[in-house]
Design a protein around this motif. Structure first.
Motif, mmCIF file in Angstrom:
data_model
loop_
_atom_site.group_PDB
_atom_site.id
_atom_site.type_symbol
_atom_site.label_atom_id
_atom_site.label_comp_id
_atom_site.label_asym_id
_atom_site.label_seq_id
_atom_site.Cartn_x
_atom_site.Cartn_y
_atom_site.Cartn_z
ATOM 1 N N PRO A 90 0.793 -1.238 0.000
ATOM 2 C CA PRO A 90 0.000 0.000 0.000
ATOM 3 C C PRO A 90 0.827 1.291 0.000
ATOM 4 O O PRO A 90 0.336 2.316 -0.450
ATOM 5 C CB PRO A 90 -0.803 -0.090 1.310
ATOM 6 C CG PRO A 90 -0.707 -1.505 1.754
ATOM 7 C CD PRO A 90 0.562 -2.050 1.197
ATOM 8 N N ASP A 91 2.064 1.235 0.481
ATOM 9 C CA ASP A 91 2.809 2.483 0.640
ATOM 10 C C ASP A 91 3.844 2.755 -0.447
ATOM 11 O O ASP A 91 4.563 3.744 -0.381
ATOM 12 C CB ASP A 91 3.521 2.485 2.005
ATOM 13 C CG ASP A 91 2.508 2.390 3.136
ATOM 14 O OD1 ASP A 91 1.436 3.014 3.009
ATOM 15 O OD2 ASP A 91 2.780 1.669 4.119
ATOM 16 N N CYS A 92 3.931 1.880 -1.419
ATOM 17 C CA CYS A 92 5.000 2.057 -2.401
ATOM 18 C C CYS A 92 4.710 3.244 -3.314
ATOM 19 O O CYS A 92 3.573 3.679 -3.463
ATOM 20 C CB CYS A 92 5.176 0.801 -3.244
ATOM 21 S SG CYS A 92 3.782 0.467 -4.328
ATOM 22 N N LYS A 93 5.779 3.767 -3.888
ATOM 23 C CA LYS A 93 5.626 4.740 -4.958
ATOM 24 C C LYS A 93 5.580 3.967 -6.274
ATOM 25 O O LYS A 93 6.270 2.958 -6.425
ATOM 26 C CB LYS A 93 6.810 5.702 -4.959
ATOM 27 C CG LYS A 93 6.838 6.606 -3.733
ATOM 28 C CD LYS A 93 7.930 7.637 -3.857
ATOM 29 C CE LYS A 93 7.678 8.810 -2.933
ATOM 30 N NZ LYS A 93 7.656 8.428 -1.506
ATOM 31 N N VAL A 94 4.776 4.441 -7.194
ATOM 32 C CA VAL A 94 4.654 3.739 -8.470
ATOM 33 C C VAL A 94 5.107 4.652 -9.598
ATOM 34 O O VAL A 94 4.709 5.820 -9.658
ATOM 35 C CB VAL A 94 3.199 3.275 -8.708
ATOM 36 C CG1 VAL A 94 3.018 2.775 -10.131
ATOM 37 C CG2 VAL A 94 2.812 2.191 -7.713
ATOM 38 N N LEU A 133 12.344 9.757 -13.466
ATOM 39 C CA LEU A 133 11.678 9.878 -12.170
ATOM 40 C C LEU A 133 12.324 8.941 -11.151
ATOM 41 O O LEU A 133 12.469 9.296 -9.977
ATOM 42 C CB LEU A 133 10.184 9.553 -12.303
ATOM 43 C CG LEU A 133 9.364 10.468 -13.206
ATOM 44 C CD1 LEU A 133 7.915 10.019 -13.241
ATOM 45 C CD2 LEU A 133 9.447 11.909 -12.739
ATOM 46 N N LEU A 134 12.723 7.758 -11.612
ATOM 47 C CA LEU A 134 13.393 6.836 -10.696
ATOM 48 C C LEU A 134 14.731 7.437 -10.246
ATOM 49 O O LEU A 134 15.093 7.382 -9.068
ATOM 50 C CB LEU A 134 13.607 5.468 -11.369
ATOM 51 C CG LEU A 134 14.306 4.418 -10.512
ATOM 52 C CD1 LEU A 134 13.573 4.181 -9.198
ATOM 53 C CD2 LEU A 134 14.452 3.095 -11.267
ATOM 54 N N ALA A 135 15.444 8.051 -11.195
ATOM 55 C CA ALA A 135 16.720 8.698 -10.847
ATOM 56 C C ALA A 135 16.491 9.775 -9.780
ATOM 57 O O ALA A 135 17.282 9.917 -8.845
ATOM 58 C CB ALA A 135 17.357 9.306 -12.097
ATOM 59 N N LEU A 157 2.701 24.674 -8.794
ATOM 60 C CA LEU A 157 3.504 23.464 -8.911
ATOM 61 C C LEU A 157 2.889 22.417 -7.969
ATOM 62 O O LEU A 157 2.753 22.670 -6.775
ATOM 63 C CB LEU A 157 4.955 23.775 -8.505
ATOM 64 C CG LEU A 157 6.055 22.944 -9.160
ATOM 65 C CD1 LEU A 157 5.991 23.016 -10.678
ATOM 66 C CD2 LEU A 157 7.414 23.381 -8.659
ATOM 67 N N PRO A 158 2.470 21.270 -8.511
ATOM 68 C CA PRO A 158 1.745 20.308 -7.665
ATOM 69 C C PRO A 158 2.686 19.616 -6.672
ATOM 70 O O PRO A 158 3.890 19.562 -6.893
ATOM 71 C CB PRO A 158 1.197 19.303 -8.676
ATOM 72 C CG PRO A 158 2.131 19.372 -9.830
ATOM 73 C CD PRO A 158 2.641 20.791 -9.885
ATOM 74 N N PRO A 159 2.124 19.078 -5.576
ATOM 75 C CA PRO A 159 2.965 18.348 -4.632
ATOM 76 C C PRO A 159 3.583 17.109 -5.286
ATOM 77 O O PRO A 159 2.973 16.504 -6.170
ATOM 78 C CB PRO A 159 1.998 17.949 -3.514
ATOM 79 C CG PRO A 159 0.627 18.102 -4.089
ATOM 80 C CD PRO A 159 0.726 19.132 -5.162
ATOM 81 N N PHE A 169 3.863 10.259 -7.770
ATOM 82 C CA PHE A 169 4.249 8.882 -7.456
ATOM 83 C C PHE A 169 3.171 8.085 -6.733
ATOM 84 O O PHE A 169 3.285 6.888 -6.584
ATOM 85 C CB PHE A 169 5.516 8.884 -6.592
ATOM 86 C CG PHE A 169 6.685 9.534 -7.248
ATOM 87 C CD1 PHE A 169 7.240 8.974 -8.389
ATOM 88 C CD2 PHE A 169 7.227 10.708 -6.751
ATOM 89 C CE1 PHE A 169 8.325 9.565 -9.014
ATOM 90 C CE2 PHE A 169 8.312 11.302 -7.369
ATOM 91 C CZ PHE A 169 8.861 10.739 -8.503
ATOM 92 N N ASN A 170 2.163 8.763 -6.241
ATOM 93 C CA ASN A 170 1.144 8.054 -5.484
ATOM 94 C C ASN A 170 0.114 7.455 -6.435
ATOM 95 O O ASN A 170 -0.618 8.181 -7.106
ATOM 96 C CB ASN A 170 0.457 9.018 -4.513
ATOM 97 C CG ASN A 170 -0.496 8.298 -3.594
ATOM 98 O OD1 ASN A 170 -0.988 7.214 -3.913
ATOM 99 N ND2 ASN A 170 -0.754 8.897 -2.449
#
Lengths: 236, 259
Positions: free
Chosen positions: A159-163, A176-178, B69-71, B76-77
């Protein structure tokens, strides 16, 4: 030094995602790359050739590749330090899906292949459920709806991961990963005794682990689990 | 978070020169077409919008949400994703029927949408009827596109929809755009198709990686778009008749004079 551990099923695009991520990092960082595989690999040569960064391979051979990774992590860190690296990427083989190679003080990255279908996130186990970042790769091959369902299934086990949606062929998403490597990856403690695996390896030491080849069930010893779920220790 | 508009702030072209268009505003319920030759940077622009670029992509663009500028979290969420993307190549891996597929998506999104509403919309967009018990893998290109456009319009609650060249799909393009804007989406569509480009409210011209001009669709272009829609519907109808094995004789093009 920052440690990034990358896992994912074979063929999910780990190396491609790592290469594009490194491309985004090499200007500002000294990176090193270690590939762990079972029997053979040329990924380290590809990385060295394309990016000119120190790259090395470790072959687990007869040892479980995830256990091999854990056992050799300290050596890997020392090697990267000698190379003057400030970021070390360790890419694992990721095979039996029962171990998670991530340690507490690393950025754990799982490359998830969306073409494995919406049931796969529930199946692949701790390397997905304990990851910090999940790269959903090959999304261009499926519809938006299937990506949505796949990502939903990922968040059910983690549930807490970034995607991040990545494309290993074009490199999109890897910037974005960098960025996450720069912002979110912790420094590895100098004393490796302070570093722990996030997840215990599954308990199973049996006679097969030490070379038994016969299959008749009464010949086996150790911690054994039957197909009906019954588990026992047989031995002295 | 309620998204009212996105603003794309210009970055640089492929040679590093400042992008001529410094600001592109994308509002809800509007369609923005992106036009330009192959390699001119159309996909990169979609990509910047998709990842809510903040000067960190190759183009150096920034994307503002409601003027700010968005958070970071928005990027990533997975629960807060703003953008749905209907891509050019689209296969389905799903080994199930259309009804099962839509039910799975409704469940994943946690909405109470009726999957049959999606089907109804999809069937308005394609000339080849889609049945709920059809297998996903047997859908034609047109049926897949229609289903996916209907899916993002009806099921997904994302305010922004990016479409990549829907012209090759064999669906009623202008109705697809109408459907999306009627759901109050911000629609950005990459296209070479005059039917779509002239249906849009504005079009952004791309060259050498940069937005070089914003053209607001003129009144006469809107008139032209209406005629093109008729031609397009006519072609689509012929396409279905050919598919059905009919002989096509004595066809008359639709009336294409302005009123």
């Amino acid at each position: 030094m920052k440690l990034v551990i990358v896992s994912g099923t074979p063929g999910s695009g780990k190396t491609a995602v790592v290469i594009h991520t490194l491309e985004n990092l090499v200007d500002d960082h000294d990176v090193a790359y270690l590939k762990v595989d079972c029997l053979d690999t040329e990924d380290h040569e590809i990385v060295e050739e394309r990016l000119g960064v120190p790259a090395k391979a470790g072959l687990a051979k007869d040892m479980c590749p995830d256990h091999f990774t854990a056992y050799n992590l300290e050596r890997a860190v020392r090697w990267a330090e000698e190379e003057g690296a400030d970021v070390l990427f360790v890419e694992t083989a990721g095979l039996c899906l029962r171990c998670s190679p991530y340690v507490d003080a690393c950025l754990g990255v799982c490359v998830a292949d969306v073409t494995l279908g919406p049931k796969s996130p529930a199946k692949v186990g701790p390397f997905l459920s304990t990851a910090d970042v999940v790269c959903v790769n090959k999304g261009d091959l499926v519809s938006q709806a299937e990506r949505d369902v796949f990502i939903k299934k990922i968040t059910e086990v983690n549930p807490d991961c970034k995607v991040i949606e990545t494309n290993g062929l074009t490199g999109t998403g890897c910037e974005l990963l960098a960025e996450l490597v720069e912002k979110e990856c912790p420094e590895i403690p100098t004393d490796m005794r302070d570093v722990r695996l996030r997840e215990k390896a599954p308990l199973c030491v049996c006679t097969l682990c030490v070379g038994e080849t016969r299959v008749a069930s009464d010949l086996h010893r150790g911690v054994l689990r039957r197909i009906d779920g019954f588990m026992e220790y047989r031995g002295e | 978070m309620e998204v009212k508009k996105l603003t794309v702030l210009g970055g640089r072209d492929k040679d590093g020169n400042p992008e001529p268009v410094r600001e592109l505003e994308l509002k809800r319920g509007t369609v923005t077409a992106v036009v330009g030759p192959t390699g001119s940077g159309k996909s990169a622009l979609l990509r910047d919008i998709e990842v809510l670029a903040r000067g960190d992509t190759v183009t150096g663009r920034k994307v503002l949400v409601n003027g700010e500028l968005p958070p970071e979290d928005l990027r990533f969420n997975p629960r807060r994703r703003l953008v749905a993307h209907v891509t050019q190549t689209m296969g389905f891996l799903a080994d199930c029927t259309v009804a099962e597929f839509l039910e799975a998506h409704v469940e994943a999104e946690g909405t109470d949408v009726d999957p049959y509403d999606v089907l109804e919309v999809a069937n308005r967009l394609t000339g080849e009827p889609i049945h709920p018990d059809m297998h996903m893998t047997e859908l034609s290109g047109g049926q897949s596109r229609a289903l996916m456009v209907a899916d993002v319009a009806v099921i997904g609650d994302r305010p922004v929809v990016l479409l990549d060249e829907i012209e090759n799909a064999g669906i009623k393009k202008h109705e697809a755009l109408d459907e999306l804007t009627s759901h109050d989406k911000i629609v950005v569509v990459v296209t070479h198709d005059p039917v779509i480009a002239l249906r849009a409210d504005v079009r952004v011209v791309m060259r050498n990686g940069a937005m070089t001009e914003i053209i607001r669709t003129s009144r006469s272009e809107r008139e032209a778009a209406k005629l093109l829609e008729k031609v397009d519907d006519w072609l689509l109808e012929l396409r279905e008749r050919v598919r059905e094995g009919e002989r096509i004789e004595g066809v008359e093009p639709p009336e294409v004079t302005t009123a």
